[in-house]
Design a protein around this motif. Structure first.
Motif: not given
Length: 116
Positions: A6, A36, A95
């Protein structure tokens, strides 16, 4: 080996915007569900937004109309555009990838801090 990296977190004032990116490697990206999650200080991790391989999206009620999830399969990357940020959006954002056979993977997280 699957890796999710990320980027894009940081400190922003209330009302501002940030775009998070998550680059995936080691897996066939286009066939997987991506999402997310976030974990506010002292709270449990929660789903923010998800996107299927076909582009169908889902959002938490708390961020609907402010955040947009998207993916670029050519770049093996999923994005989270965050507009109208509020102090309560402060969290570590993670993520998440769910593979076709059910395997799941997490990134290391990126801090988002929204000042009032």
């Amino acid at each position: 080996q699957v890796q999710l990296v990320e980027s894009g977190g940081g400190l922003v004032q209330a009302g501002g915007s940030l775009r998070l990116s998550c680059a995936a490697s080691g897996i066939r990206f286009s066939s997987n569900y991506m999402a997310w999650y976030r974990q506010p200080p002292g709270k449990q991790r929660e789903l923010v937004a998800g996107i299927t391989s076909g582009g169908t999206t889902n959002y938490a009620d708390s961020i609907k109309g402010r955040f947009t999830i998207s993916r670029d399969n050519a770049k093996n990357t999923v994005y989270l555009q965050m507009n109208g940020l509020k102090p309560e959006d402060t969290a570590v954002y993670f993520c998440y990838l769910r593979g076709m056979l059910g395997s799941t993977y997490w990134g290391q997280g990126t801090q988002v801090t929204v000042s009032s």
